[in-house]
Design a protein around this motif. Structure first.
Motif, short mmCIF file in Angstrom:
data_model
loop_
_atom_site.label_atom_id
_atom_site.label_comp_id
_atom_site.label_asym_id
_atom_site.label_seq_id
_atom_site.Cartn_x
_atom_site.Cartn_y
_atom_site.Cartn_z
N SER A 82 -5.64 4.38 -8.32
CA SER A 82 -5.58 3.09 -9.04
C SER A 82 -4.98 2.04 -8.12
N GLY A 83 -4.00 2.46 -7.32
CA GLY A 83 -3.40 1.54 -6.35
C GLY A 83 -4.42 1.05 -5.35
N VAL A 84 -5.31 1.95 -4.92
CA VAL A 84 -6.37 1.56 -3.97
C VAL A 84 -7.25 0.50 -4.63
N ALA A 85 -7.56 0.70 -5.91
CA ALA A 85 -8.43 -0.26 -6.62
C ALA A 85 -7.77 -1.64 -6.67
N VAL A 86 -6.45 -1.67 -6.89
CA VAL A 86 -5.74 -2.96 -6.93
C VAL A 86 -5.78 -3.61 -5.55
N MET A 87 -5.56 -2.79 -4.50
CA MET A 87 -5.59 -3.33 -3.13
C MET A 87 -7.00 -3.87 -2.82
N ALA A 88 -8.02 -3.19 -3.35
CA ALA A 88 -9.40 -3.61 -3.09
C ALA A 88 -9.68 -4.97 -3.72
N GLN A 89 -9.05 -5.23 -4.88
CA GLN A 89 -9.25 -6.53 -5.52
C GLN A 89 -8.73 -7.64 -4.62
N ALA A 90 -7.59 -7.38 -3.97
CA ALA A 90 -7.01 -8.40 -3.08
C ALA A 90 -7.92 -8.63 -1.87
N ALA A 101 0.86 -1.20 0.00
CA ALA A 101 0.00 0.00 0.00
C ALA A 101 0.89 1.25 0.00
N PHE A 102 1.91 1.23 0.85
CA PHE A 102 2.81 2.40 0.91
C PHE A 102 3.60 2.55 -0.39
N GLU A 103 3.97 1.41 -0.96
CA GLU A 103 4.71 1.44 -2.23
C GLU A 103 3.88 2.10 -3.33
N ARG A 104 2.56 1.95 -3.23
CA ARG A 104 1.67 2.54 -4.24
C ARG A 104 1.38 4.02 -3.96
N GLY A 105 2.03 4.56 -2.92
CA GLY A 105 1.88 6.00 -2.64
C GLY A 105 0.76 6.34 -1.67
N ILE A 106 0.15 5.32 -1.08
CA ILE A 106 -0.92 5.58 -0.10
C ILE A 106 -0.27 6.22 1.14
N ASP A 107 -0.94 7.20 1.72
CA ASP A 107 -0.31 8.01 2.78
C ASP A 107 -0.41 7.42 4.18
N GLY A 108 -1.42 6.62 4.42
CA GLY A 108 -1.58 6.05 5.76
C GLY A 108 -2.43 4.79 5.70
#
Ligand code: FES
Length: 160
Positions: free
Chosen positions: A142-150, A53-60
């Motif tokens: 877009s990173g959040v969307a990928v995390m949501a798939q998991a 999540a952090f690698e995808r630029g998510i802040d927290g």
């Protein structure tokens, strides 16, 4: 902060997600920066998942599970707490900072507390500023969307 942060709330289905749902039904306000992803149990959340999540630029990232002693998978939330402690150490080591990750425990009846901890986490991240790995907002989302798939795959695997 010139851009709103993006914060993931990784919630277990039985307590934290139910509490978030209750907060919604009660029309309690909490910042829109907090994006909720549902897991069967916090014990299903691996250190690698949080780091990605952090690698995808998510802040927290906030991990929210059942009260200690109340996990539907017995010790999932205890395992999650140990993993999150490890993840915090790694975040400090790589310069992102452990303050961007927190684990909370709450019951399904604590809708107001969910709104409170989500607001608390938002305020903390605003104070820390955007992640040093922050990318363009569209990329982060877009990173959040990928995390949501998991997380959806974890839920689907549990209900098979
Ligand atoms: Fe809620 Fe395990 S089911 S933390």
């Amino acid at each position: 902060m010139d851009q709103e942060p993006v914060i993931l709330a990784l919630c277990c289905h039985y307590c934290a997600y139910a509490a978030a749902d209750m907060a919604g039904s009660m029309r309690l306000q909490y910042p829109s920066s907090v994006r909720i992803l549902r897991f069967p149990c916090t014990g299903k959340i691996e250190v690698n998942y949080v780091l990605s999540a952090f690698e995808r630029g998510i802040d927290g990232v906030m991990v929210a599970g059942c009260l200690e002693g109340g996990c539907h998978y017995l010790e999932g939330n205890l395992r999650a707490r140990r993993r999150m402690e490890r993840a915090k150490q790694l975040l400090d080591e790589i310069g992102i900072g452990s303050g961007r990750l927190e684990m909370f425990n709450l019951s399904s009846a604590e809708g107001p507390r969910f709104a409170e901890i989500a607001t608390q986490m938002h305020n903390r991240i605003v104070k820390l500023g955007l992640s040093p790995l922050r990318r363009a907002r569209s990329e982060v989302l877009s990173g959040v969307a990928v995390m949501a798939q998991a997380s959806a795959a974890a839920i689907a695997g549990e209900t098979k």
